[in-house]
Enzyme design. Structure first.
Site, PDB file in Angstrom:
ATOM      1  N   GLU A 125       0.809  -1.228   0.000  1.00  0.00           N
ATOM      2  CA  GLU A 125       0.000   0.000   0.000  1.00  0.00           C
ATOM      3  C   GLU A 125       0.836   1.270   0.000  1.00  0.00           C
ATOM      4  O   GLU A 125       0.558   2.209  -0.732  1.00  0.00           O
ATOM      5  CB  GLU A 125      -0.969   0.014   1.189  1.00  0.00           C
ATOM      6  N   HIS A 175     -10.752  -4.811  10.412  1.00  0.00           N
ATOM      7  CA  HIS A 175     -11.401  -4.512   9.131  1.00  0.00           C
ATOM      8  C   HIS A 175     -12.624  -3.619   9.299  1.00  0.00           C
ATOM      9  O   HIS A 175     -13.532  -3.650   8.476  1.00  0.00           O
ATOM     10  CB  HIS A 175     -11.815  -5.803   8.419  1.00  0.00           C
TER      11      HIS A 175
END
Ligand SMILES: Cc1ncc(C[n+]2csc(CCOP(=O)(O)OP(=O)(O)O)c2C)c(N)n1
Ligand SMILES: [Mg+2]
Lengths: 325, 326
Positions: free
Chosen positions: B60, B129
Site C-alpha cells: 500500500e 477490518h
C-alpha cells in the site's frame, strides 16, 4: 514412518478438512459472519510444520488460521465458538475467524493486516533470544504478503540479530485474484531470503511428509543459533479467497490438476501402501472426526454470546509492571 | 435518468474520466482482472488495458507513493485502497508526501491523486477490518476529504476529484455499495466543497456524512412522526469544512446533533461542535449532542458489534435529548 505420526497426520488433515467444511456450511446458514478464509487444499502445510515443531514453540499466523490453531491443540469447539462469536470461543467472541488467540498453546494470533505478522513474529523471537531460550517462532504468511515492506524490513532485522524465527510461506499462487506472476517479480519466494543471507528452501506443500522433513531440518538450523530460516511450501487453495469470493479467475483445469494431488487423499493412499496405517484406522479417524466436528458445531450453537462490550480494552484495574512505584 | 447502485456510479465515473483523459489511470489490489472487491472498476481492465488499470501487489505505501510520483509528473491516478484499514499502511506517503508536496514546493508542484477507499463497519468484519478513520484524514492539512452520501454524489464527486489538482481522499462505505439512486444519463459533476441541507427543518439540525448522514435521514423520519421538524445537513466535504452552512442551519434551529460512525475522541463530531461553539454559540438553546461509536476496537460478535456502532435509533434518541424530550 511411525504409526503414531502417520495417525496424527491423517487425523489432523481430516479434522482440518471437515472442520472447514462445517465452517462453510455454518457461514452459509448465517451462523458465522464477517470474512471467512478457509484452508482446504493447504492442510499438509500447517499439519506437517506444526507437528515438526515443539509444543513450546510459538505460532503467529494470518486470517487463514483455523487449522493452525486446531493442530496446535486449541479445542475444535473453542475455535468453532469463536467463529460463531460466542463467549466460549478461544478469543471470547471478540476476535472472530481472523483473530484466534490461545496463549496457553503459544498461539499468538491470527492477523488480518497482510504483512503484519513478520515483525510480530520477529519480536517474539527477540524475546526468546534475549532469554537464551531454544524455542522457535513459526510465522505463517502467504505469497502475497512478501511484497509488503514489513517482509523485507523484518527479514533484515531477524537475520541481523539472529532471531529464532521460521518463516513459513504458504504459497497458494494467489493474492486473492491476482496470480503470483502478476504480483511478484521473483515468484520463487524462497529466493528472496538470500538477499538477507537467510537460508531457505522450497518444498512440495501438497506432501505432508516432505513438509514435515523440511520443517524438522529448518527448525534444527534455527535452534542451533543460526538465525531465521524461510521455508516456502507450494500449495493451493481449492475454494475462493474467502466465502465472498467464487475464485472464478482460476481455470477448471488448474483446479482439477491440483485436486488430483490432494494432500489428504495422497497421504491416505501412501500410508496404506506403506503399511503405516490400515483401512480400519482411516474409518476410525473419519467417524471420530465426524463426531468431533458435530460436537464443535453444537457447542458453538449452544454457547452464550459475550455481554461486556468494554471488557478487555485495557487491563483493569490499572496494572503496573513490577508493582506500583 | 437511470437508477444506479453506488458501486455502478463509481464505475461510471472511472469510465468517463478514463475515456476523457489518457493521463487518467486506476490502480489497486484486484481492481483489474477481478474488477475490484466491490466491482467499482469491473470491465475497465478489458476496456482500457493493463497500462491504465493496474493490479498492484500488496504494497500500500509504495503503490500509493507510485501514484503520487506519477501525479507529480503528469498522470492522474485514481488509487483504490481495498479497505480504509489498509490506508494506515499508506499514511506515510499520504500524510508526509501527498499532503505537503504542494506547500513544501511553494505551490510549484502539485499532486493530483484521488485515493478512494471504503471505511466503516459491516457485518462482523472485526477489529482490523472495521476502521472509519475519516477523522485522521480530516486532521491533515493539504488533503481534501470527501464522503459521498449516494450514487448521485459518488459519480459526480469522483469526476470532480479526478480533475482536482489537490490530493483528494474519497471515502466510501462498505455498506453503501448496493444502495441505489437516480442519476442523470448525461455527464454531470458535483462540487468537492460545500455542505448541503438535504432536508429542511426548523426544530433541530442533524449533521452527518455518508453512512451517518443516512442514519440522520432515517431519524428525521422518526422525529417527524413525533411532530418534530429536523433539518438534515450532509457535510459532503470534511476538509475543507463548510462552516457557513452549518452556522446558518444552527442559527435557524438552535439545536444540533452530529452523528458519526467512528469513536468520538478527536473526531468529526468534536470538530463540528467546536466550530459551532466558535461561530454561533449564542444561537444554541441546548447542549450539542454527539452520536458515535463506543470507545472500543470493533468487536466481532454480532451482538457486541451492534452495541458498539450507532444506528438510527441512537440518532433519534440523541435528538430527543437535544430537544429536552428525554
Ligand atoms: C495490508 C492489507 N492489504 C490488503 C488486504 C486485503 N487482503 C486480504 S488477504 C489478501 C491476499 C493475501 O494473499 P496471500 O498473502 O497470498 O495469502 P492467502 O490469502 O493466499 O493465503 C488481501 C489483498 C489486507 N488484509 N491487508
Ligand atoms: Mg496466496
Amino acid at each position: 514412518m511411525q504409526r503414531k505420526l502417520a495417525w496424527q497426520f491423517l487425523y489432523d488433515m481430516t479434522l482440518a478438512r471437515q472442520f472447514e467444511q462445517a465452517a462453510a456450511e455454518q457461514y452459509t446458514q448465517g451462523n458465522i459472519g464477517g470474512f471467512l478464509h478457509l484452508y482446504p487444499g493447504e492442510e499438509a502445510v500447517a499439519v506437517a510444520s506444526l507437528h515438526a515443531a515443539e509444543a513450546s514453540d510459538y505460532v503467529v499466523s494470518t486470517y487463514r488460521e483455523h487449522v493452525h490453531a486446531l493442530v496446535r491443540g486449541v479445542r475444535p469447539a473453542a475455535v468453532m465458538a469463536e467463529l460463531f462469536g460466542k463467549a466460549t470461543g478461544c478469543s471470547g467472541g471478540y476476535g472472530g475467524s481472523m483473530h484466534l488467540y490461545d496463549a496457553e498453546h503459544r498461539f499468538l494470533g491470527g492477523y488480518a493486516i497482510v504483512g503484519e505478522t513478520f515483525a510480530i513474529a520477529a519480536g517474539v523471537g527477540y524475546w526468546l533470544r534475549m532469554n537464551d531460550l531454544t524455542h522457535v517462532v513459526l510465522c505463517y504468511f502467504g505469497d502475497g504478503a512478501v511484497n509488503q515492506g514489513t517482509f523485507h524490513e523484518s527479514l533484515n532485522m531477524a537475520a541481523l540479530w539472529k532471531l529464532p524465527v521460521l518463516f513459513v510461506c504458504e504459497n497458494n499462487r494467489y493474492q486473492i485474484g491476482t496470480e503470483i506472476h502478476r504480483h511478484s517479480a521473483v515468484p520463487e519466494v524462497y529466493r528472496r531470503a538470500s538477499a538477507y543471507g537467510i537460508d531457505s528452501r522450497r518444498v512440495d506443500g501438497m506432501d505432508v511428509v516432505a513438509v514435515y522433513e523440511a520443517t524438522r531440518a529448518a527448525l534444527q538450523h534455527v535452534r542451533a543459533g543460526n538465525g531465521p530460516y524461510l521455508l516456502e511450501c507450494e500449495t493451493y487453495r481449492y475454494r475462493g479467497h474467502s466465502m465472498a469470493d467464487s475464485g472464478a479467475y482460476r481455470s477448471a483445469l488448474e483446479l482439477a490438476e491440483l485436486r488430483a494431488r490432494d494432500p489428504l487423499d495422497g497421504f491416505r493412499e501412501r500410508a496404506l501402501a506403506e503399511g503405516w496405517l490400515v483401512a480400519a484406522d482411516c474409518d476410525e479417524i473419519d467417524s471420530e472426526i465426524d463426531r468431533v466436528v458435530a460436537d464443535a458445531v453444537r457447542f458453538a450453537a449452544d454457547s452464550p454470546q459475550p455481554t461486556d462490550l468494554g471488557a478487555s480494552v485495557y487491563r483493569e484495574p490499572l496494572d503496573l509492571y513490577g508493582g506500583r512505584p | 435518468m437511470a437508477e444506479l447502485a453506488y458501486w455502478e456510479a463509481i464505475r461510471r465515473a472511472h469510465d468517463e474520466e478514463l475515456a476523457n483523459d489518457p493521463m487518467v489511470l486506476a490502480m489497486g489490489e484486484d481492481i483489474g482482472v477481478v474488477g475490484g472487491t466491490y466491482k467499482a472498476t469491473s470491465g475497465l481492465y478489458q476496456k482500457y488495458g493493463d497500462k491504465r488499470i493496474i493490479d498492484t501487489p500488496i504494497s500500500e505505501n509504495s503503490f500509493t507513493g507510485i501514484g503520487i510520483g506519477a501525479s507529480m509528473a503528469g498522470l492522474r491516478p485514481i488509487i483504490e485502497i481495498m479497505s480504509i484499514n489498509f490506508a494506515l499502511l499508506a499514511l506515510d506517503t499520504l500524510v508526509n508526501a501527498a499532503a505537503k508536496i504542494r506547500y513544501m514546493s511553494g505551490g510549484r508542484v502539485s499532486c493530483p491523486i484521488v485515493m478512494r477507499t471504503p471505511g466503516g463497519t459491516a457485518h462482523q468484519l472485526a477489529a482490523q477490518h472495521s476502521a472509519r478513520l475519516a477523522r485522521v484524514f480530516m486532521s491533515t492539512s493539504g488533503l481534501r476529504v470527501v464522503t459521498p452520501r449516494g450514487a448521485m454524489e459518488a459519480c459526480g464527486m469522483l469526476k470532480s476529484a479526478v480533475r482536482c489538482n489537490d490530493p483528494v481522499i474519497f471515502i466510501e462505505h462498505e455498506r453503501m455499495y448496493n444502495l441505489r439512486e437516480q442519476v442523470p444519463d448525461t455527464e454531470y459533476f458535483r462540487p468537492l466543497e460545500g455542505a448541503e441541507i438535504v432536508r429542511k427543518g426548523t426544530d433541530i439540525t442533524l449533521i452527518g456524512y455518508n453512512w451517518s448522514f443516512l442514519l440522520c435521514m432515517k431519524a428525521a423520519d422518526m422525529l417527524e412522526r413525533d411532530g418534530i421538524s429536523a433539518e438534515v445537513v450532509d457535510l459532503r466535504s470534511l476538509k475543507p469544512l463548510d462552516r457557513e452552512t452549518i452556522r446558518r442551519s444552527v442559527e435557524k434551529t438552535h439545536r444540533v446533533l452530529v452523528a458519526e460512525e467512528d469513536e468520538a475522541a478527536v473526531g468529526v463530531g468534536s470538530e463540528i461542535i467546536s466550530v459551532i461553539i466558535e461561530d454561533c454559540f449564542f444561537a444554541l438553546d441546548s447542549q450539542p449532542v454527539r452520536i458515535h461509536a463506543a470507545d472500543v476496537p470493533v468487536p466481532y460478535a454480532a451482538n457486541l458489534e451492534h452495541a458498539a456502532i450507532p444506528d438510527e435509533h441512537d440518532v433519534y434518541q440523541g435528538a430527543l435529548k437535544a430537544l429536552g424530550r428525554i
